[in-house]
Structures are given as structure tokens and as C-alpha cells.
Design a protein around this motif. Structure first.
Motif, PDB file in Angstrom:
ATOM      1  N   CYS A 164      80.744 -90.939 -32.840  1.00  0.00           N
ATOM      2  CA  CYS A 164      80.633 -89.503 -32.593  1.00  0.00           C
ATOM      3  C   CYS A 164      79.309 -89.118 -33.839  1.00  0.00           C
ATOM      4  O   CYS A 164      79.550 -87.979 -34.230  1.00  0.00           O
ATOM      5  N   ALA A 165      78.404 -89.763 -33.914  1.00  0.00           N
ATOM      6  CA  ALA A 165      77.409 -89.384 -34.673  1.00  0.00           C
ATOM      7  C   ALA A 165      76.632 -88.335 -34.294  1.00  0.00           C
ATOM      8  O   ALA A 165      76.083 -87.343 -34.852  1.00  0.00           O
ATOM      9  N   ASP A 166      76.759 -88.017 -33.049  1.00  0.00           N
ATOM     10  CA  ASP A 166      76.091 -86.693 -32.339  1.00  0.00           C
ATOM     11  C   ASP A 166      76.908 -85.625 -32.182  1.00  0.00           C
ATOM     12  O   ASP A 166      76.619 -84.562 -31.602  1.00  0.00           O
ATOM     13  N   CYS A 167      77.993 -85.737 -32.966  1.00  0.00           N
ATOM     14  CA  CYS A 167      78.801 -84.419 -32.844  1.00  0.00           C
ATOM     15  C   CYS A 167      79.205 -83.765 -34.156  1.00  0.00           C
ATOM     16  O   CYS A 167      80.274 -83.202 -34.170  1.00  0.00           O
ATOM     17  N   ALA A 168      78.136 -83.837 -35.030  1.00  0.00           N
ATOM     18  CA  ALA A 168      78.135 -83.189 -36.193  1.00  0.00           C
ATOM     19  C   ALA A 168      78.450 -81.731 -36.247  1.00  0.00           C
ATOM     20  O   ALA A 168      78.883 -81.087 -37.168  1.00  0.00           O
ATOM     21  N   LEU A 169      78.118 -81.010 -35.154  1.00  0.00           N
ATOM     22  CA  LEU A 169      78.191 -79.412 -35.001  1.00  0.00           C
ATOM     23  C   LEU A 169      79.273 -79.355 -34.006  1.00  0.00           C
ATOM     24  O   LEU A 169      78.866 -78.511 -33.043  1.00  0.00           O
ATOM     25  N   ALA A 229      88.238 -86.268 -45.479  1.00  0.00           N
ATOM     26  CA  ALA A 229      88.627 -85.090 -46.616  1.00  0.00           C
ATOM     27  C   ALA A 229      89.255 -83.945 -45.942  1.00  0.00           C
ATOM     28  O   ALA A 229      90.305 -83.420 -46.138  1.00  0.00           O
ATOM     29  N   GLU A 230      88.606 -83.289 -44.910  1.00  0.00           N
ATOM     30  CA  GLU A 230      88.902 -82.065 -43.979  1.00  0.00           C
ATOM     31  C   GLU A 230      89.913 -82.154 -43.405  1.00  0.00           C
ATOM     32  O   GLU A 230      90.816 -81.439 -43.536  1.00  0.00           O
ATOM     33  N   ALA A 231      90.012 -83.342 -42.749  1.00  0.00           N
ATOM     34  CA  ALA A 231      91.423 -83.570 -41.891  1.00  0.00           C
ATOM     35  C   ALA A 231      92.681 -83.775 -42.675  1.00  0.00           C
ATOM     36  O   ALA A 231      93.718 -83.343 -42.388  1.00  0.00           O
ATOM     37  N   SER A 232      92.562 -84.553 -43.824  1.00  0.00           N
ATOM     38  CA  SER A 232      93.608 -84.636 -44.819  1.00  0.00           C
ATOM     39  C   SER A 232      94.206 -83.330 -45.181  1.00  0.00           C
ATOM     40  O   SER A 232      95.488 -83.084 -45.917  1.00  0.00           O
ATOM     41  N   LEU A 263      83.879 -67.493 -43.703  1.00  0.00           N
ATOM     42  CA  LEU A 263      85.346 -67.118 -43.399  1.00  0.00           C
ATOM     43  C   LEU A 263      85.324 -65.369 -43.292  1.00  0.00           C
ATOM     44  O   LEU A 263      86.415 -64.835 -42.498  1.00  0.00           O
ATOM     45  N   SER A 264      84.359 -64.696 -44.120  1.00  0.00           N
ATOM     46  CA  SER A 264      84.350 -63.135 -43.947  1.00  0.00           C
ATOM     47  C   SER A 264      83.288 -62.882 -44.803  1.00  0.00           C
ATOM     48  O   SER A 264      82.526 -63.705 -45.177  1.00  0.00           O
ATOM     49  N   LEU A 265      83.047 -61.607 -44.639  1.00  0.00           N
ATOM     50  CA  LEU A 265      81.740 -60.983 -45.254  1.00  0.00           C
ATOM     51  C   LEU A 265      81.744 -61.205 -46.953  1.00  0.00           C
ATOM     52  O   LEU A 265      81.060 -61.576 -47.391  1.00  0.00           O
ATOM     53  N   LEU A 266      83.094 -61.003 -47.294  1.00  0.00           N
ATOM     54  CA  LEU A 266      83.092 -61.549 -48.843  1.00  0.00           C
ATOM     55  C   LEU A 266      82.940 -62.753 -49.305  1.00  0.00           C
ATOM     56  O   LEU A 266      82.299 -62.820 -50.102  1.00  0.00           O
ATOM     57  N   HIS A 267      83.503 -63.607 -48.457  1.00  0.00           N
ATOM     58  CA  HIS A 267      83.176 -65.013 -48.467  1.00  0.00           C
ATOM     59  C   HIS A 267      81.723 -65.387 -48.466  1.00  0.00           C
ATOM     60  O   HIS A 267      81.301 -65.963 -49.300  1.00  0.00           O
ATOM     61  N   TYR A 268      81.226 -64.746 -47.645  1.00  0.00           N
ATOM     62  CA  TYR A 268      79.375 -64.939 -47.498  1.00  0.00           C
ATOM     63  C   TYR A 268      78.740 -64.732 -48.627  1.00  0.00           C
ATOM     64  O   TYR A 268      77.953 -65.510 -49.268  1.00  0.00           O
ATOM     65  N   TRP A 269      79.043 -63.578 -49.322  1.00  0.00           N
ATOM     66  CA  TRP A 269      78.347 -63.016 -50.545  1.00  0.00           C
ATOM     67  C   TRP A 269      78.990 -63.869 -51.866  1.00  0.00           C
ATOM     68  O   TRP A 269      78.261 -64.085 -52.745  1.00  0.00           O
ATOM     69  N   GLU A 270      80.136 -64.256 -51.708  1.00  0.00           N
ATOM     70  CA  GLU A 270      80.745 -65.180 -52.784  1.00  0.00           C
ATOM     71  C   GLU A 270      79.908 -66.675 -53.087  1.00  0.00           C
ATOM     72  O   GLU A 270      79.646 -66.919 -53.964  1.00  0.00           O
ATOM     73  N   VAL A 271      79.895 -67.131 -51.844  1.00  0.00           N
ATOM     74  CA  VAL A 271      79.108 -68.249 -51.792  1.00  0.00           C
ATOM     75  C   VAL A 271      77.597 -68.270 -52.176  1.00  0.00           C
ATOM     76  O   VAL A 271      77.082 -68.832 -52.928  1.00  0.00           O
ATOM     77  N   GLU A 286      87.274 -80.715 -38.949  1.00  0.00           N
ATOM     78  CA  GLU A 286      85.933 -81.333 -39.409  1.00  0.00           C
ATOM     79  C   GLU A 286      85.384 -80.302 -40.561  1.00  0.00           C
ATOM     80  O   GLU A 286      85.864 -79.296 -40.695  1.00  0.00           O
ATOM     81  N   LEU A 287      84.319 -80.727 -41.014  1.00  0.00           N
ATOM     82  CA  LEU A 287      83.632 -80.008 -41.907  1.00  0.00           C
ATOM     83  C   LEU A 287      83.090 -78.482 -41.542  1.00  0.00           C
ATOM     84  O   LEU A 287      82.543 -78.457 -40.301  1.00  0.00           O
ATOM     85  N   HIS A 288      83.546 -77.613 -42.463  1.00  0.00           N
ATOM     86  CA  HIS A 288      83.246 -76.332 -42.065  1.00  0.00           C
ATOM     87  C   HIS A 288      81.607 -76.004 -41.855  1.00  0.00           C
ATOM     88  O   HIS A 288      80.980 -76.553 -42.562  1.00  0.00           O
ATOM     89  N   LEU A 289      81.364 -75.276 -40.875  1.00  0.00           N
ATOM     90  CA  LEU A 289      80.017 -74.911 -40.506  1.00  0.00           C
ATOM     91  C   LEU A 289      79.237 -74.479 -41.642  1.00  0.00           C
ATOM     92  O   LEU A 289      78.110 -74.709 -42.052  1.00  0.00           O
ATOM     93  N   TRP A 290      79.856 -73.428 -42.507  1.00  0.00           N
ATOM     94  CA  TRP A 290      79.204 -72.784 -43.327  1.00  0.00           C
ATOM     95  C   TRP A 290      78.874 -73.788 -44.647  1.00  0.00           C
ATOM     96  O   TRP A 290      77.691 -73.609 -45.216  1.00  0.00           O
ATOM     97  N   ARG A 291      79.479 -74.967 -44.680  1.00  0.00           N
ATOM     98  CA  ARG A 291      79.238 -75.833 -45.784  1.00  0.00           C
ATOM     99  C   ARG A 291      78.021 -76.462 -45.109  1.00  0.00           C
ATOM    100  O   ARG A 291      76.934 -76.779 -46.199  1.00  0.00           O
ATOM    101  N   GLN A 292      77.935 -76.967 -43.908  1.00  0.00           N
ATOM    102  CA  GLN A 292      76.752 -77.651 -43.608  1.00  0.00           C
ATOM    103  C   GLN A 292      75.460 -76.572 -43.554  1.00  0.00           C
ATOM    104  O   GLN A 292      74.537 -77.021 -44.001  1.00  0.00           O
TER     105      GLN A 292
END
Length: 252
Positions: free
Chosen positions: A228-233, A31-34, A87-95, A39-45
Motif C-alpha cells: 500500500c505504498a500508494d495509499c498514503a492519503l 502507532a496510530e492503529a495501536s 480537528l476543529s478551527l481551534l485545533h488549526y490555530w493551536e497547531v 492511519e496517520l491523520h491528514l493534518w499531521r501529513q
């Protein structure tokens, strides 16, 4: 996190494992690639990992202690420090504020005074029709209050994804029918950032329909396991143990 293997959950050793977390991660990366990403954003992980630990901490408490414990306190202990993952300090607090508000609403209306039937447990069940052992992690499962006494299955996702939700519903259907002889009464999926709650009838699909769907998902499970199961991050300075823990236990 606890791992449960009951009598019905012992895998047949000659069947390969079908891992729900591998399929889910592959679907999320697709979904991220489309959408133009890689790949999946690290903040979401990281946030998914935090949410999982927080809910596990909260519902591991007795109902009496739970009623006196603000979930924001438990979330604060687990929340990742501000870093380049966001993505930013603002994004950090929004999430952080959005997730905190979502969890407060959730626990204030969700099974107060009850003890979960399953809490972040991994189960296996043989599925001879597919020649595999289905491995699935249930975040929260409750005994229904209805006369039938079925199971209410809950899943929590930081961000919504329809394909992941559909795949989980089919996996839960197969697991419950194979293990308990009946489908779950309901499957409830929460999209925390969107503030959405999706409620599905657990009997919406026959066993045959869900088996057909798992046949399709098995291709993703095989590709990810061998490739690539060991490529999660990937690209991040994380050791293999941390990657496996992140993906295996709390990505979903």
C-alpha cells in the motif's frame, strides 16, 4: 527539494531499495492503529510537508539574508488553509501557533551564519551485508564545530515517535559508516508539537547493531512497497503524484 547522488551514493542496480520514508510511514500508521485510529491523520501529513518546505526555504537562503528573514513569513506562505483535515478551527490555530513558536526557537539557536552540508537531500548507499540500497532523506546535516569535524544530523518531526526516532538513528549510522567511514558525531531529533529536543551520540551503536535493526525494518519496507505504498492519503481526493511527493520528500 534537492536530490544528491555522489560517487559513494550510486546504488548497485541489482540491490532492491530500502526507503526510509516507507518504513517511517508504516511505523507511524502502526502507532496510530495501536491508539485506536486507522492511519496517520491528514493534518499531521500536511503540517510535516509545510515544516519541511519552510525549513528548506529558510536554510536555502544565504546566512546574511537568513538573518533578516523571519521564518514566520516563510511558514505563512506554506501553511495549509483551514480545512477538514484539522480537528476543529481551534485545533488549526493551536497547531499553527505551536509549530511557529517551535521554528522560531529553533532557528534562533541553530547554526546561525552557517551553511548546511546537506539540506533536504536524498542519498543512496549500497549495503552488501543486507543486499539492499539504503535510501535516506537527510533534512539538515551540519559540519561539526569540534576538532574532529564530524557530522551533526538533524531531523524534525511534527509529533514525536520513539520507534521512528530509533529507526532513523540506525539508518543514519549505517549510511555515515558506509559512506564516510565513520558514524555521525550526533543525531538531533526535534519533536515540534511537544517542544522536545533529543540529542543522541552518533557512536551509540556499532555498525553490526544497526545492521541487525535494519534487517527487522526491512520487513516493513517490503510489505509497504508491495502492498500500500500508494495509499498514503487513502480516502482523500489527492492524485498519486501529490501522494508520492508528500510521503517521499517531507513526511519524515
Amino acid at each position: 527539494m534537492s536530490t544528491a547522488c555522489g560517487a559513494a551514493a550510486n546504488p548497485a542496480s541489482h540491490f532492491p531499495k530500502f526507503h526510509d520514508y516507507i518504513v517511517e510511514r508504516t511505523l507511524l500508521d502502526m502507532a496510530e492503529a495501536s491508539g485506536g485510529g486507522k492511519e496517520l491523520h491528514l493534518w499531521r501529513q500536511q503540517v510535516q510537508y509545510t515544516v519541511g518546505h519552510t525549513l528548506n526555504d529558510y536554510y536555502s537562503l544565504t546566512p546574511k539574508v537568513r538573518s533578516q528573514t523571519p521564518i514566520q513569513f516563510l511558514l505563512e506562505r506554506r501553511w495549509p488553509p483551514q480545512s477538514g483535515a484539522f480537528l476543529s478551527l481551534l485545533h488549526y490555530w493551536e497547531v499553527k501557533n505551536t509549530i511557529s513558536d517551535a521554528l522560531v526557537r529553533l532557528v534562533s539557536s541553530c547554526h546561525a551564519g552557517e551553511v548546511p552540508f546537506m539540506l533536504y537531500e536524498q542519498w543512496y548507499v549500497p549495503v552488501p551485508e543486507l543486499q539492499m540500497n539504503l535510501s535516506i532523506i537527510f533534512q539538515l546535516v551540519w559540519h561539526s564545530r569540534s576538532r574532529g569535524g564530524g557530522l551533526n544530523v538533524q531531523k524534525f518531526m511534527v509529533c514525536g515517535n520513539e520507534e521512528v526516532a530509533r529507526g532513523f538513528i540506525h539508518m543514519a549510522n549505517v549510511f555515515c559508516r558506509k559512506t564516510f567511514g565513520t558514524p555521525p558525531e550526533s543525531v538531533e531529533i526535534h519533536y515540534l508539537m511537544e517542544g522536545e529536543r533529543r540529542l543522541y551520540d552518533g557512536n551509540a551503536y556499532t555498525l553490526e547493531a544497526s545492521l541487525d535493526y535494519l534487517r527487522l525494518l526491512a520487513v516493513l519496507n517490503g510489505e509497504r512497497s508491495s502492498g500500500c505504498a500508494d495509499c498514503a492519503l487513502k480516502g482523500e481526493s489527492r492524485n498519486r503524484a501529490a501522494e508520492n511527493s508528500l510521503s517521499r520528500h517531507l513526511l519524515m
